[in-house]
Design a protein around this motif. Structure first.
Motif, PDB file in Angstrom:
ATOM      1  N   THR A 133      -2.884  -2.909   3.537  1.00  0.00           N
ATOM      2  CA  THR A 133      -4.453  -2.832   3.142  1.00  0.00           C
ATOM      3  C   THR A 133      -4.661  -1.058   3.630  1.00  0.00           C
ATOM      4  N   TRP A 134      -6.228  -0.900   3.458  1.00  0.00           N
ATOM      5  CA  TRP A 134      -6.788   0.316   3.883  1.00  0.00           C
ATOM      6  C   TRP A 134      -6.493   0.385   5.536  1.00  0.00           C
ATOM      7  N   GLN A 166       1.229  -3.208  -1.258  1.00  0.00           N
ATOM      8  CA  GLN A 166       0.484  -4.414  -0.788  1.00  0.00           C
ATOM      9  C   GLN A 166      -0.124  -3.908   0.648  1.00  0.00           C
ATOM     10  N   ARG A 168      -6.373   6.017  -1.179  1.00  0.00           N
ATOM     11  CA  ARG A 168      -6.209   5.524   0.379  1.00  0.00           C
ATOM     12  C   ARG A 168      -5.599   6.599   1.421  1.00  0.00           C
ATOM     13  N   THR A 178      -4.151  -0.562   7.288  1.00  0.00           N
ATOM     14  CA  THR A 178      -2.852  -0.484   7.565  1.00  0.00           C
ATOM     15  C   THR A 178      -2.306   0.921   7.430  1.00  0.00           C
TER      16      THR A 178
END
Length: 138
Positions: A100-101, A98, A64, A103
């Motif tokens: 997300t992409w 934890q 990511r 974030t």
């Protein structure tokens, strides 16, 4: 995927960037930036420790971060056309497991915007993630 010319491949380059680069702190990542006169390319390196999670989680976070770096690379390449390259090391914090992409992408984009707005000098500086509390320490 980042091209080989846009990746930091030597441990000495990682160490120099982390030790002498400007530091930009976010909720899930810490980015270190250092100008590099040895090359005219923008190069990225990623540090994802076991504190982030197991191998599957670490690789997910690393992929990511690489994808986010790939998206901001053209902006950084335009800014570094003065002949000196730039090394950027992104260290994933345990909170990135934890995240997300969206974030992670936002943090990398925000870090790139800070890099573009303020070219780091040879001294190391710390900038916090909150724009209202932008503490700068030499």
């Amino acid at each position: 995927m980042l091209a080989k010319v846009n990746r930091i491949t030597h441990g000495s380059d990682y160490r120099a960037t982390v030790r002498r680069g400007a530091r930009f702190t976010g909720a899930s990542t810490v980015s270190y930036v250092r100008s590099n006169r040895d090359t005219d390319a923008v190069r990225f390196g990623f540090i994802v420790s076991k504190a982030v999670g197991n191998a599957v989680r670490r690789n997910l976070v690393r992929r990511r971060l690489k994808a986010a770096a790939y998206e901001v690379l053209p902006q950084l390449m335009e800014a570094s056309r003065d002949g000196a390259g730039m090394d950027i090391v992104i260290r994933a914090l345990p909170a990135s497991a934890q995240a997300t992409w969206a974030t992670l992408h936002e943090e990398v984009s925000r870090g790139a915007a800070r890099i573009l707005s303020r070219q780091p000098t040879g001294q190391r500086a710390t900038v916090t993630a909150s724009p209202a509390k932008a503490n700068v320490r030499p």
